[in-house]
Motif scaffolding. Structure first.
Motif, short mmCIF file in Angstrom:
data_model
loop_
_atom_site.label_atom_id
_atom_site.label_comp_id
_atom_site.label_asym_id
_atom_site.label_seq_id
_atom_site.Cartn_x
_atom_site.Cartn_y
_atom_site.Cartn_z
N LYS A 229 0.84 -1.19 0.00
CA LYS A 229 0.00 0.00 0.00
C LYS A 229 0.88 1.25 0.00
O LYS A 229 2.10 1.17 0.16
CB LYS A 229 -0.91 -0.01 1.22
CG LYS A 229 -1.89 -1.18 1.24
CD LYS A 229 -2.77 -1.15 2.48
CE LYS A 229 -3.74 -2.33 2.48
NZ LYS A 229 -4.60 -2.35 3.69
N GLN A 399 1.88 1.97 -13.31
CA GLN A 399 0.72 2.83 -13.53
C GLN A 399 0.82 4.11 -12.72
O GLN A 399 0.36 5.18 -13.15
CB GLN A 399 -0.56 2.08 -13.18
CG GLN A 399 -0.90 0.94 -14.13
CD GLN A 399 -2.08 0.12 -13.64
OE1 GLN A 399 -1.93 -0.88 -12.96
NE2 GLN A 399 -3.28 0.57 -13.98
N SER A 424 -6.23 14.05 -5.74
CA SER A 424 -6.66 13.23 -6.89
C SER A 424 -5.72 12.03 -7.06
O SER A 424 -6.17 10.91 -7.32
CB SER A 424 -6.66 14.09 -8.15
OG SER A 424 -7.01 13.31 -9.29
N GLN A 427 -6.35 9.25 -4.39
CA GLN A 427 -7.59 8.51 -4.63
C GLN A 427 -7.40 7.48 -5.75
O GLN A 427 -7.76 6.30 -5.60
CB GLN A 427 -8.72 9.47 -5.00
CG GLN A 427 -10.05 8.77 -5.27
CD GLN A 427 -11.14 9.75 -5.70
OE1 GLN A 427 -10.85 10.88 -6.11
NE2 GLN A 427 -12.39 9.32 -5.59
N GLN A 428 -6.80 7.90 -6.85
CA GLN A 428 -6.62 7.00 -7.99
C GLN A 428 -5.55 5.95 -7.72
O GLN A 428 -5.68 4.79 -8.14
CB GLN A 428 -6.26 7.81 -9.23
CG GLN A 428 -7.37 8.74 -9.69
CD GLN A 428 -7.00 9.51 -10.93
OE1 GLN A 428 -6.70 8.93 -11.98
NE2 GLN A 428 -7.00 10.84 -10.85
N LYS A 430 -4.70 4.56 -4.88
CA LYS A 430 -5.23 3.52 -3.99
C LYS A 430 -6.09 2.53 -4.76
O LYS A 430 -6.07 1.32 -4.51
CB LYS A 430 -6.02 4.16 -2.84
CG LYS A 430 -5.15 4.90 -1.84
CD LYS A 430 -5.98 5.59 -0.78
CE LYS A 430 -5.09 6.34 0.22
NZ LYS A 430 -5.89 7.06 1.24
N GLN A 431 -6.85 3.04 -5.72
CA GLN A 431 -7.68 2.16 -6.54
C GLN A 431 -6.80 1.25 -7.41
O GLN A 431 -7.10 0.05 -7.58
CB GLN A 431 -8.60 3.00 -7.42
CG GLN A 431 -9.67 3.78 -6.65
CD GLN A 431 -10.48 4.70 -7.54
OE1 GLN A 431 -10.13 4.93 -8.69
NE2 GLN A 431 -11.56 5.23 -7.00
N ILE A 432 -5.73 1.80 -7.95
CA ILE A 432 -4.82 1.02 -8.80
C ILE A 432 -4.17 -0.10 -8.00
O ILE A 432 -4.12 -1.25 -8.44
CB ILE A 432 -3.74 1.93 -9.41
CG1 ILE A 432 -4.37 2.86 -10.47
CG2 ILE A 432 -2.61 1.11 -10.03
CD1 ILE A 432 -3.44 3.94 -10.98
N ALA A 434 -5.21 -1.52 -5.37
CA ALA A 434 -6.20 -2.46 -4.83
C ALA A 434 -6.65 -3.48 -5.87
O ALA A 434 -7.31 -4.47 -5.53
CB ALA A 434 -7.42 -1.70 -4.31
N GLN A 435 -6.30 -3.27 -7.13
CA GLN A 435 -6.74 -4.18 -8.20
C GLN A 435 -6.03 -5.53 -8.13
O GLN A 435 -4.90 -5.62 -7.73
CB GLN A 435 -6.48 -3.51 -9.57
CG GLN A 435 -7.32 -2.27 -9.79
CD GLN A 435 -7.00 -1.57 -11.10
OE1 GLN A 435 -6.14 -2.02 -11.88
NE2 GLN A 435 -7.68 -0.48 -11.38
#
Length: 435
Positions: A229, A399, A424, A427-428, A430-432, A434-435
């Motif tokens: 993380k 990424q 911004s 937020q993005q 963390k999403q990347i 988490a995939q």
């Protein structure tokens, strides 16, 4: 047959998707996956691919020719391209089950490929590689758990590449080791002022993920936690971008349109074009910078915070054997030659950084001249400044490199504030991850 693509190359940055698609299409016409290689009359055919520029390719081809001469039963077909297109092509080859027998991989992709069982275990079995000549901790950067899935192809460290010719003409002193970020700001603004606003002191480092990593390491934080993380906060990133944003607005760092040319390689950089007097980069790219200008250049260690440089011994790139290769023993033999043999070191020079084998590295440094000597001397001088090498980054790191370029690009063009950009990004990102 060896395949050469002659577009500009650079290992530290991702390229545009448009260019990637064009080059990937070209490479697909000559792809030779490791799974398709076969022995003919006792001879073994290996495929080997890497990224880099024409000078790196020339040196690599010479090293392979030496290997083939010493191993007449092995022939090696090669491919190379720019960093972004290369990685896209390699991902396509892996997905199709036809990756090269020996492949150069980026540290940011190592975890992903290891976890998908793409990379052969090099510490046991037919693909075992002797790593006794490498620093164990540095060689460990190629491990996934207990398995050695990759071997560093070169050791590089962060630096500032400085145009000493331009600084001498302006009457500005070359920065010295131990300088601070405030010293950097003073230096950059001094260059801007003495050049009557024609030259920025530095190329804006705000788009550079690895520059931010050094900034964080100086402050006792890592980019990632042990479980993959983010290891920093939104305010950490906002602080870095606020510094860069302020320096750009003062003229000390390059304007947004000039910073955007970083994606095009050293020949198109602000440093080569004369619009900046210094630029953050790895020392392994020094040869490319030197080839892009007639000015004299030097390498300077990074600015410090609390006496820390945030620099570390980084694998500039790594070599891995494809897990499905039909010739793992021969592929491992080629790998071992490229990281251990003195003849390979002489031919490769410092195009990928310092040579992996320590004994050979010392021999190489003692005999080095010109560009290789600059890099070798910098490596020796900066060794006491290096912190421990972090573990390999998690899946998604590549990424985040692109994400940082895109979001800070918007910040530098005035589309949003550093704080809003940092929010911004977090937020993005963390999403990347988490995939």
């Amino acid at each position: 047959m060896r395949v050469r693509l002659t577009t500009p190359r650079r290992s530290r940055r991702m390229r545009s998707v448009a260019v990637a698609a064009t080059v990937v299409a070209a490479m697909s016409l000559t792809a030779c996956g490791g799974g398709d290689d076969s022995a003919d009359g006792g001879k073994v055919k290996l495929s080997f691919s890497w990224w880099g520029d024409a000078s790196r390719a020339k040196a690599t081809e010479k090293a392979i020719a030496i290997f083939e001469k010493e191993n007449p039963n092995i022939t090696v077909s090669t491919q190379y391209a720019t960093f972004g297109p290369y990685n896209q092509k390699l991902a396509t080859q892996i997905a199709g089950g036809g990756a090269p027998d020996l492949m150069q991989i980026d540290w940011g992709n190592q975890s992903q490929y290891a976890q998908s069982n793409t990379l052969l275990n090099l510490s046991s079995g037919p693909g075992t590689v002797d790593l006794s000549g490498l620093d164990p901790k540095f060689a460990g950067s190629g491990k996934d758990g207990a398995k050695q899935v990759a071997v560093p192809f070169g050791q590089t460290a962060q630096s500032f590449v400085v145009d000493t010719t331009k600084l001498q003409a302006l009457g500005v002193a070359v920065p010295k080791a131990g300088w601070t970020w405030q010293d950097l700001a003073d230096f950059a603004n001094q260059v801007h002022a003495k050049s009557d606003g024609k030259v920025a002191g530095i190329t804006d480092p705000g788009t550079t993920w690895a520059a931010f990593q050094s900034w964080m390491l100086q402050r006792g934080k890592e980019l990632y936690t042990a479980d993959g993380k983010l290891g920093f906060s939104q305010s950490d990133l906002a602080g870095f971008w606020t510094f860069c944003d302020g320096l750009r607005k003062s003229g000390g760092a390059t304007a947004a349109n000039l910073t955007a040319t970083l994606a095009s390689g050293p020949a198109e950089d602000p440093l080569a074009k004369g619009s900046a007097a210094a630029e953050w980069d790895y020392d392994s790219i020094y040869a490319s910078h030197s080839a892009a200008t007639k000015d004299k250049l030097a390498l300077v260690s990074l600015p410090t915070a609390d006496g820390k440089t945030g620099m570390y011994a980084k694998p500039s790139m790594l070599l891995s054997v494809y897990a499905r290769s039909q010739h793992p023993k021969e592929a491992a033999k080629l790998l071992s030659f490229l990281v251990n043999d003195s003849k390979a070191a002489t031919t490769l020079g410092t195009s990928r950084g310092l040579f992996p084998n320590l004994t050979v590295r010392k021999q190489q440094a003692a005999a080095s001249t010109g560009i290789d000597k600059v890099v070798s001397d910098y490596g020796t001088a900066s060794a006491p400044l290096l912190s421990a090498t972090p573990t390999a980054p998690p899946k998604g790191d590549g990424q985040l490199i692109v994400l940082m370029q895109r979001i800070y690009g918007g910040v530098s063009f005035g589309q949003q504030s550093p704080a809003a950009g940092a929010a911004s990004f977090m937020q993005q990102a963390k999403q990347i991850l988490a995939q």
